[in-house]
Design a protein around this motif. Structure first.
Motif, mmCIF file in Angstrom:
data_model
loop_
_atom_site.group_PDB
_atom_site.id
_atom_site.type_symbol
_atom_site.label_atom_id
_atom_site.label_comp_id
_atom_site.label_asym_id
_atom_site.label_seq_id
_atom_site.Cartn_x
_atom_site.Cartn_y
_atom_site.Cartn_z
ATOM 1 N N ARG A 100 0.817 -1.220 0.000
ATOM 2 C CA ARG A 100 0.000 0.000 0.000
ATOM 3 C C ARG A 100 0.850 1.269 0.000
ATOM 4 O O ARG A 100 0.330 2.370 -0.177
ATOM 5 C CB ARG A 100 -0.918 0.039 1.237
ATOM 6 N N PHE A 101 2.163 1.143 0.201
ATOM 7 C CA PHE A 101 3.055 2.301 0.286
ATOM 8 C C PHE A 101 3.403 2.759 -1.130
ATOM 9 O O PHE A 101 4.474 2.475 -1.661
ATOM 10 C CB PHE A 101 4.314 1.948 1.090
ATOM 11 N N VAL A 102 2.439 3.464 -1.742
ATOM 12 C CA VAL A 102 2.529 3.882 -3.139
ATOM 13 C C VAL A 102 2.077 5.330 -3.248
ATOM 14 O O VAL A 102 1.067 5.713 -2.635
ATOM 15 C CB VAL A 102 1.628 2.984 -4.024
ATOM 16 N N SER A 103 2.817 6.133 -4.037
ATOM 17 C CA SER A 103 2.422 7.538 -4.259
ATOM 18 C C SER A 103 0.970 7.610 -4.718
ATOM 19 O O SER A 103 0.523 6.821 -5.551
ATOM 20 C CB SER A 103 3.321 8.170 -5.328
ATOM 21 N N GLY A 104 0.229 8.552 -4.136
ATOM 22 C CA GLY A 104 -1.166 8.771 -4.489
ATOM 23 C C GLY A 104 -2.158 7.974 -3.667
ATOM 24 O O GLY A 104 -3.360 8.231 -3.735
ATOM 25 N N ASN A 105 -1.701 7.008 -2.883
ATOM 26 C CA ASN A 105 -2.620 6.201 -2.076
ATOM 27 C C ASN A 105 -3.124 6.963 -0.859
ATOM 28 O O ASN A 105 -2.392 7.732 -0.239
ATOM 29 C CB ASN A 105 -1.938 4.926 -1.585
ATOM 30 N N VAL A 106 -4.381 6.724 -0.534
ATOM 31 C CA VAL A 106 -4.958 7.137 0.747
ATOM 32 C C VAL A 106 -5.231 5.835 1.487
ATOM 33 O O VAL A 106 -6.061 5.031 1.073
ATOM 34 C CB VAL A 106 -6.250 7.960 0.557
ATOM 35 N N ILE A 107 -4.480 5.636 2.562
ATOM 36 C CA ILE A 107 -4.458 4.346 3.243
ATOM 37 C C ILE A 107 -5.252 4.437 4.538
ATOM 38 O O ILE A 107 -4.953 5.275 5.404
ATOM 39 C CB ILE A 107 -3.003 3.946 3.548
ATOM 40 N N PRO A 108 -6.257 3.575 4.708
ATOM 41 C CA PRO A 108 -6.984 3.576 5.977
ATOM 42 C C PRO A 108 -6.119 3.007 7.095
ATOM 43 O O PRO A 108 -5.386 2.037 6.895
ATOM 44 C CB PRO A 108 -8.195 2.681 5.706
ATOM 45 N N ILE A 109 -6.192 3.632 8.245
ATOM 46 C CA ILE A 109 -5.515 3.091 9.430
ATOM 47 C C ILE A 109 -6.536 2.185 10.102
ATOM 48 O O ILE A 109 -7.371 2.622 10.889
ATOM 49 C CB ILE A 109 -5.010 4.224 10.343
ATOM 50 N N ASP A 110 -6.477 0.912 9.705
ATOM 51 C CA ASP A 110 -7.528 -0.037 10.056
ATOM 52 C C ASP A 110 -6.986 -1.347 10.625
ATOM 53 O O ASP A 110 -7.684 -2.343 10.643
ATOM 54 C CB ASP A 110 -8.385 -0.315 8.823
ATOM 55 N N PHE A 111 -5.724 -1.353 11.042
ATOM 56 C CA PHE A 111 -5.046 -2.533 11.594
ATOM 57 C C PHE A 111 -4.817 -3.616 10.547
ATOM 58 O O PHE A 111 -4.417 -4.708 10.881
ATOM 59 C CB PHE A 111 -5.805 -3.107 12.805
ATOM 60 N N GLY A 112 -5.074 -3.322 9.252
ATOM 61 C CA GLY A 112 -4.788 -4.246 8.167
ATOM 62 C C GLY A 112 -3.886 -3.577 7.146
ATOM 63 O O GLY A 112 -2.767 -4.009 6.914
ATOM 64 N N SER A 113 -4.373 -2.503 6.549
ATOM 65 C CA SER A 113 -3.571 -1.737 5.591
ATOM 66 C C SER A 113 -2.497 -0.942 6.306
ATOM 67 O O SER A 113 -1.399 -0.742 5.785
ATOM 68 C CB SER A 113 -4.458 -0.783 4.797
ATOM 69 N N ALA A 114 -2.832 -0.457 7.493
ATOM 70 C CA ALA A 114 -1.893 0.326 8.307
ATOM 71 C C ALA A 114 -2.319 0.260 9.768
ATOM 72 O O ALA A 114 -3.496 0.074 10.084
ATOM 73 C CB ALA A 114 -1.846 1.774 7.834
ATOM 74 N N PHE A 115 -1.335 0.411 10.634
ATOM 75 C CA PHE A 115 -1.542 0.408 12.082
ATOM 76 C C PHE A 115 -0.812 1.613 12.641
ATOM 77 O O PHE A 115 0.315 1.897 12.234
ATOM 78 C CB PHE A 115 -0.961 -0.880 12.675
ATOM 79 N N GLY A 116 -1.439 2.345 13.564
ATOM 80 C CA GLY A 116 -0.780 3.531 14.098
ATOM 81 C C GLY A 116 -0.938 3.685 15.594
ATOM 82 O O GLY A 116 -1.914 3.225 16.193
ATOM 83 N N GLY A 117 0.036 4.372 16.176
ATOM 84 C CA GLY A 117 -0.009 4.682 17.597
ATOM 85 C C GLY A 117 0.727 5.976 17.866
ATOM 86 O O GLY A 117 1.455 6.494 17.014
ATOM 87 N N VAL A 118 0.507 6.509 19.066
ATOM 88 C CA VAL A 118 1.168 7.750 19.485
ATOM 89 C C VAL A 118 1.899 7.464 20.790
ATOM 90 O O VAL A 118 1.327 6.881 21.716
ATOM 91 C CB VAL A 118 0.162 8.902 19.670
ATOM 92 N N TRP A 119 3.173 7.889 20.819
ATOM 93 C CA TRP A 119 4.011 7.716 22.010
ATOM 94 C C TRP A 119 4.473 9.071 22.514
ATOM 95 O O TRP A 119 4.639 10.012 21.737
ATOM 96 C CB TRP A 119 5.236 6.861 21.677
ATOM 97 N N HIS A 120 4.691 9.154 23.825
ATOM 98 C CA HIS A 120 5.204 10.370 24.455
ATOM 99 C C HIS A 120 6.617 10.069 24.939
ATOM 100 O O HIS A 120 6.848 9.073 25.632
ATOM 101 C CB HIS A 120 4.305 10.772 25.635
ATOM 102 N N PHE A 121 7.556 10.920 24.528
ATOM 103 C CA PHE A 121 8.959 10.761 24.922
ATOM 104 C C PHE A 121 9.347 11.916 25.829
ATOM 105 O O PHE A 121 9.208 13.080 25.457
ATOM 106 C CB PHE A 121 9.873 10.785 23.688
ATOM 107 N N ASP A 122 9.843 11.576 27.002
ATOM 108 C CA ASP A 122 10.381 12.565 27.929
ATOM 109 C C ASP A 122 11.877 12.301 28.019
ATOM 110 O O ASP A 122 12.285 11.203 28.409
ATOM 111 C CB ASP A 122 9.722 12.405 29.301
ATOM 112 N N PRO A 123 12.715 13.268 27.633
ATOM 113 C CA PRO A 123 14.157 13.036 27.668
ATOM 114 C C PRO A 123 14.673 12.600 29.045
ATOM 115 O O PRO A 123 15.715 11.960 29.139
ATOM 116 C CB PRO A 123 14.752 14.384 27.270
ATOM 117 N N ALA A 124 13.933 12.915 30.111
ATOM 118 C CA ALA A 124 14.362 12.546 31.459
ATOM 119 C C ALA A 124 13.930 11.127 31.843
ATOM 120 O O ALA A 124 14.354 10.610 32.865
ATOM 121 C CB ALA A 124 13.796 13.539 32.469
ATOM 122 N N ALA A 125 13.089 10.504 31.026
ATOM 123 C CA ALA A 125 12.582 9.162 31.338
ATOM 124 C C ALA A 125 13.309 8.119 30.491
ATOM 125 O O ALA A 125 13.709 8.398 29.365
ATOM 126 C CB ALA A 125 11.083 9.100 31.075
#
Length: 132
Positions: free
Chosen positions: A67-92
């Motif tokens: 699916r990693f192709v120019s012009g694609n709109v990829i659903p984040i649906d745990f099949g075509s793509a999976f996403g998450g957000v992480w928090h980084f603290d330089p002190a941790a």
């Protein structure tokens, strides 16, 4: 354009809110490449936001290589793509998983597969918070 910021990634913009309150972002950029973990092959796109408090938020999306192709709109649906957000603290010592990206899309305007090739587009979605 494939310009690099002083933080070592390509600059961009982020508009984000938590409970409809804007998040104070001081710098933003993105990186991309292939995941080196054979258990989870795919292209990875990271959007990195430096926050006003000196910490960082990173939205990472793992994309099915087909699916990693120019012009694609990829659903984040745990099949075509999976996403998450992480928090980084330089002190941790380790990052904290904030949540998963749901109801989202990754739009690839450019999706170069060779080192140095341009990758551009946009990421949008809802973050479903994990934990307190």
């Amino acid at each position: 354009e494939n310009a690099t910021s002083s933080l070592g990634y390509t600059p961009g913009t982020v508009v984000a809110t938590i409970n409809m309150v804007p998040i104070a972002v001081t710098a933003v950029g993105a990186t991309s490449g292939f995941n080196t973990d054979p258990a989870n092959p795919g292209a990875v796109v990271n959007v990195i936001a430096a926050l006003a408090d000196g910490t960082f938020a990173v939205a990472a999306v793992l994309v099915n290589p087909s699916r990693f192709v120019s012009g694609n709109v990829i659903p984040i649906d745990f099949g075509s793509a999976f996403g998450g957000v992480w928090h980084f603290d330089p002190a941790a010592p380790t990052p904290t998983l904030v949540g998963f990206i749901l109801n989202g899309t990754l739009r690839l305007d450019q999706a170069g597969l060779t080192p140095g090739a341009p990758v551009s587009g946009s990421l949008q979605g809802d973050i479903v918070r994990i934990g307190p």
